[in-house]
Design a protein around this motif. Structure first.
Motif, PDB file in Angstrom:
ATOM      1  N   ARG A 174       0.853  -1.183   0.000  1.00  0.00           N
ATOM      2  CA  ARG A 174       0.000   0.000   0.000  1.00  0.00           C
ATOM      3  C   ARG A 174       0.889   1.233   0.000  1.00  0.00           C
ATOM      4  O   ARG A 174       1.875   1.303   0.749  1.00  0.00           O
ATOM      5  CB  ARG A 174      -0.909  -0.062   1.230  1.00  0.00           C
ATOM      6  N   GLN A 175       0.577   2.199  -0.841  1.00  0.00           N
ATOM      7  CA  GLN A 175       1.349   3.440  -0.879  1.00  0.00           C
ATOM      8  C   GLN A 175       0.448   4.588  -1.323  1.00  0.00           C
ATOM      9  O   GLN A 175      -0.588   4.385  -1.957  1.00  0.00           O
ATOM     10  CB  GLN A 175       2.539   3.317  -1.828  1.00  0.00           C
ATOM     11  N   GLU A 220      -3.193   3.631  -2.689  1.00  0.00           N
ATOM     12  CA  GLU A 220      -3.367   2.613  -3.712  1.00  0.00           C
ATOM     13  C   GLU A 220      -2.689   1.329  -3.265  1.00  0.00           C
ATOM     14  O   GLU A 220      -1.660   1.357  -2.580  1.00  0.00           O
ATOM     15  CB  GLU A 220      -2.781   3.077  -5.052  1.00  0.00           C
ATOM     16  N   TYR A 221      -3.281   0.199  -3.673  1.00  0.00           N
ATOM     17  CA  TYR A 221      -2.736  -1.109  -3.333  1.00  0.00           C
ATOM     18  C   TYR A 221      -2.074  -1.734  -4.554  1.00  0.00           C
ATOM     19  O   TYR A 221      -2.515  -1.513  -5.694  1.00  0.00           O
ATOM     20  CB  TYR A 221      -3.842  -2.026  -2.797  1.00  0.00           C
ATOM     21  N   ASP A 222      -1.021  -2.488  -4.304  1.00  0.00           N
ATOM     22  CA  ASP A 222      -0.302  -3.164  -5.372  1.00  0.00           C
ATOM     23  C   ASP A 222      -1.226  -4.207  -6.004  1.00  0.00           C
ATOM     24  O   ASP A 222      -1.614  -5.185  -5.351  1.00  0.00           O
ATOM     25  CB  ASP A 222       0.959  -3.831  -4.798  1.00  0.00           C
ATOM     26  N   GLU A 223      -1.573  -4.000  -7.257  1.00  0.00           N
ATOM     27  CA  GLU A 223      -2.550  -4.867  -7.904  1.00  0.00           C
ATOM     28  C   GLU A 223      -2.080  -6.305  -8.052  1.00  0.00           C
ATOM     29  O   GLU A 223      -2.900  -7.212  -8.226  1.00  0.00           O
ATOM     30  CB  GLU A 223      -2.914  -4.293  -9.275  1.00  0.00           C
ATOM     31  N   ARG A 224      -0.780  -6.531  -7.974  1.00  0.00           N
ATOM     32  CA  ARG A 224      -0.289  -7.904  -8.065  1.00  0.00           C
ATOM     33  C   ARG A 224      -0.775  -8.740  -6.895  1.00  0.00           C
ATOM     34  O   ARG A 224      -0.833  -9.979  -6.983  1.00  0.00           O
ATOM     35  CB  ARG A 224       1.241  -7.920  -8.112  1.00  0.00           C
ATOM     36  N   VAL A 234      -9.910  -7.865  -1.814  1.00  0.00           N
ATOM     37  CA  VAL A 234      -9.120  -8.591  -0.817  1.00  0.00           C
ATOM     38  C   VAL A 234      -7.710  -8.787  -1.352  1.00  0.00           C
ATOM     39  O   VAL A 234      -7.471  -8.839  -2.564  1.00  0.00           O
ATOM     40  CB  VAL A 234      -9.744  -9.957  -0.463  1.00  0.00           C
ATOM     41  N   LEU A 235      -6.780  -8.898  -0.409  1.00  0.00           N
ATOM     42  CA  LEU A 235      -5.408  -9.274  -0.719  1.00  0.00           C
ATOM     43  C   LEU A 235      -5.270 -10.772  -0.517  1.00  0.00           C
ATOM     44  O   LEU A 235      -5.760 -11.325   0.477  1.00  0.00           O
ATOM     45  CB  LEU A 235      -4.439  -8.533   0.202  1.00  0.00           C
ATOM     46  N   THR A 236      -4.621 -11.441  -1.443  1.00  0.00           N
ATOM     47  CA  THR A 236      -4.428 -12.875  -1.292  1.00  0.00           C
ATOM     48  C   THR A 236      -3.185 -13.308  -2.054  1.00  0.00           C
ATOM     49  O   THR A 236      -2.708 -12.606  -2.951  1.00  0.00           O
ATOM     50  CB  THR A 236      -5.662 -13.666  -1.761  1.00  0.00           C
ATOM     51  N   TRP A 237      -2.672 -14.468  -1.667  1.00  0.00           N
ATOM     52  CA  TRP A 237      -1.425 -14.987  -2.219  1.00  0.00           C
ATOM     53  C   TRP A 237      -1.560 -16.502  -2.366  1.00  0.00           C
ATOM     54  O   TRP A 237      -2.416 -17.115  -1.720  1.00  0.00           O
ATOM     55  CB  TRP A 237      -0.267 -14.666  -1.279  1.00  0.00           C
ATOM     56  N   PRO A 238      -0.718 -17.134  -3.201  1.00  0.00           N
ATOM     57  CA  PRO A 238      -0.798 -18.601  -3.316  1.00  0.00           C
ATOM     58  C   PRO A 238      -0.691 -19.300  -1.964  1.00  0.00           C
ATOM     59  O   PRO A 238      -1.382 -20.303  -1.728  1.00  0.00           O
ATOM     60  CB  PRO A 238       0.391 -18.941  -4.221  1.00  0.00           C
TER      61      PRO A 238
END
Length: 525
Positions: free
Chosen positions: A133-134, A141-145, A277-281
């Motif tokens: 987030r920055q 804004e959040y990192d779309e990745r 939401v933020l999510t990762w593998p």
């Protein structure tokens, strides 16, 4: 990395094909991973041995879940490096840990984090620190990745998939009207008695107390909201966040699910927008691994905290090192008790009244997570495209997430993948015993049965299954619980003890655990 138990990849065990499932006669490898019920149950036996060694430190953190890791981070931010964190399992992170199957990362528990609201400024700070987030041109804004890639979620109902989890296709005017009435009631409560996440940031108003005194099912009945589709969706939401359904959780919790975030929006509402939401593998282990990494030798895993005793000079903590079988002792100025409350009540030599009373009031839902490795993509039914979150309407389980959905690489249809299936067993008296006593094949069969209609080729393409069991996965906010916790809270400081765990909020989500851990870390030492 698999936690304490080696996954039985080399010892394939037979799994019987279920009737109506196109399953081969080939064996399926599998087993239990990630948690050690036997290790936790060592607390039931007396540890009468004398400590093999005694060490001195400024702060002991008992418990390496999200709250304990947040406390460690807060200590380091203050320049306090003289501390030790004692964790039961072989990997810190609590319900936010991960493993790999066939080289593919996958979650062992919590798998996403909603974008934090303004009340969760400690979590916002963590995301900024991790580069998620920055501020750009005056706006966050959040990192779309790291935001959940589209398509985000879908529901299997009436033989096909629909976009989103709220039942929409083939519903009547009466169902739509009840969606709108429920949305209006949530919006009205948000105005009259604001909710917050973390919950401690909002006053507990009389409206909250009235909601907390009844189950969500009772409240819906009094409101005349009886539509089957609405009930199923709300029951799913309660099981997802609180581990039990409408008949078990309080109406405060059922409303809080929506009112502490962006409300509930009926189809067609101008403001209707799917929550980001933020999510990762690897799920939320992406966060906890980064919290644990800088701790080095201060993080002591495979430690069973067995006794915490206060005295004039501070606190003494004893823990069994399961690798050596020896009892360690730590003398410290403060101890941050980041343990589930029922464990804290057992290991504290003289538990304060607030701990005893909270332990008596709290109820826990057992959970199961099954990660299944597939040799290729599943054939899909008609409707919405394969998504990150995939749920079957009417199921008692919570569906599955595609652990590789966040990957940036192009996946071929014949490439391996991992699906993570979630099941909250609820508050049935025998649920925990069943979880611990049934063999892993039993739970694999339940997963195949739930998903058979939507994915008839699942069993044929499954190669390995790794099942993680949480006997006390999360506190469930049953009626009356939140009011009792608010009336007699764990004070930030009880002599040399500080309490930090999501249990003190009455339910288990990342924002609650992290905030309580961070505040304890600011107060210790």
């Amino acid at each position: 990395m698999i936690s304490r138990r080696a996954w039985l990849a080399g010892a394939a065990l037979p799994l019987l094909a279920t009737q109506g499932c196109d399953a081969p006669d080939t064996p399926l490898a599998g087993g239990f991973v990630g948690t050690s019920p036997e290790r936790g149950h060592l607390l039931r036996s007396a540890m009468a041995q004398r400590p093999a060694r005694t060490q001195r430190t400024r702060v002991v953190i008992a418990g390496g879940g999200v709250a304990g890791l947040a406390a460690a981070r807060a200590l380091r931010q203050r320049g306090i490096e003289d501390f030790v964190l004692l964790e039961l399992e072989d990997q810190a992170g609590g319900n936010s840990r991960a493993t790999q199957l066939g080289g593919l990362p996958c979650p062992l528990g919590a798998h996403y984090l909603p974008l934090p609201m303004d009340a969760a400024h400690e979590v916002q700070g963590l995301l900024e620190e991790f580069g998620l987030r920055q501020r750009v041109a005056g706006r966050w804004e959040y990192d779309e990745r790291h935001l959940c890639h589209s398509p985000q979620e879908r529901l299997y109902r009436n033989g096909h998939w629909q976009d989103g989890l709220l039942p929409l296709q083939d519903i009547g005017a009466g169902t739509l009207a009840q969606y709108r009435r429920f949305a209006a009631r949530v919006a009205a409560l948000m105005r009259s008695a604001p909710f917050a996440l973390p919950a401690q940031r909002a006053a507990f108003a009389p409206e909250h107390a009235a909601l907390d005194a009844q189950t969500m099912a009772q409240w819906l009945g009094r409101e005349g909201l009886d539509d089957a589709q609405l009930h199923w969706y709300l029951d799913y939401c309660c099981r997802d966040d609180f581990g039990a359904g409408l008949a078990g959780v309080s109406a405060w919790a059922g409303i809080h699910y929506f009112a502490s975030r962006h409300g509930f929006h009926a189809p067609g509402d101008a403001e209707a927008e799917r929550e980001a939401v933020l999510t990762w593998p690897e799920g939320n282990a992406w966060l906890t691994q980064r919290l644990a990494q800088p701790l080095g030798e201060r993080l002591r895993c495979a430690r069973v905290v067995s006794r915490i005793a206060t005295h004039r000079q501070g606190v003494t903590v004893q823990a069994l090192d399961t690798a050596s079988g020896q009892l360690e002792q730590w003398d410290a100025t403060h101890c941050i008790v980041a343990l589930p409350v029922f464990v804290a009540a057992r290991v504290l030599a003289e538990p304060p009244a607030c701990v005893r009373e909270a332990a008596a009031a709290l109820r826990y839902s057992p959970w199961l997570v099954a990660n299944v490795h597939l040799r290729a993509a599943l054939a899909d039914q008609g409707g919405a495209a394969p998504s990150w979150d995939n749920v079957v309407y009417g199921s008692n389980a919570l569906g599955y997430v595609d652990a590789g959905h966040q990957g940036l690489e192009q996946r071929r249809p014949d490439s391996p993948r991992v699906l993570s299936w979630y099941h909250a067993l609820g508050l049935a008296p025998d649920a925990r015993n069943a979880l611990l006593q049934q063999p892993w094949q039993h739970w694999a069969e339940q997963m195949f049965a739930e998903l058979r209609e939507a994915h008839p080729d699942l069993r044929a393409k499954a190669t390995h299954i790794a099942i993680t069991r949480y006997g006390h996965a999360m506190a469930t906010p049953v009626p009356g619980l939140v009011q009792r916790l608010r009336a007699n809270p764990a004070t930030p400081r009880s002599g040399p003890l500080l309490f930090a765990h999501a249990d003190w909020s009455g339910y288990s989500v990342f924002e609650e655990a992290f905030t309580r851990g961070h505040l304890a870390g600011l107060a210790a030492g």
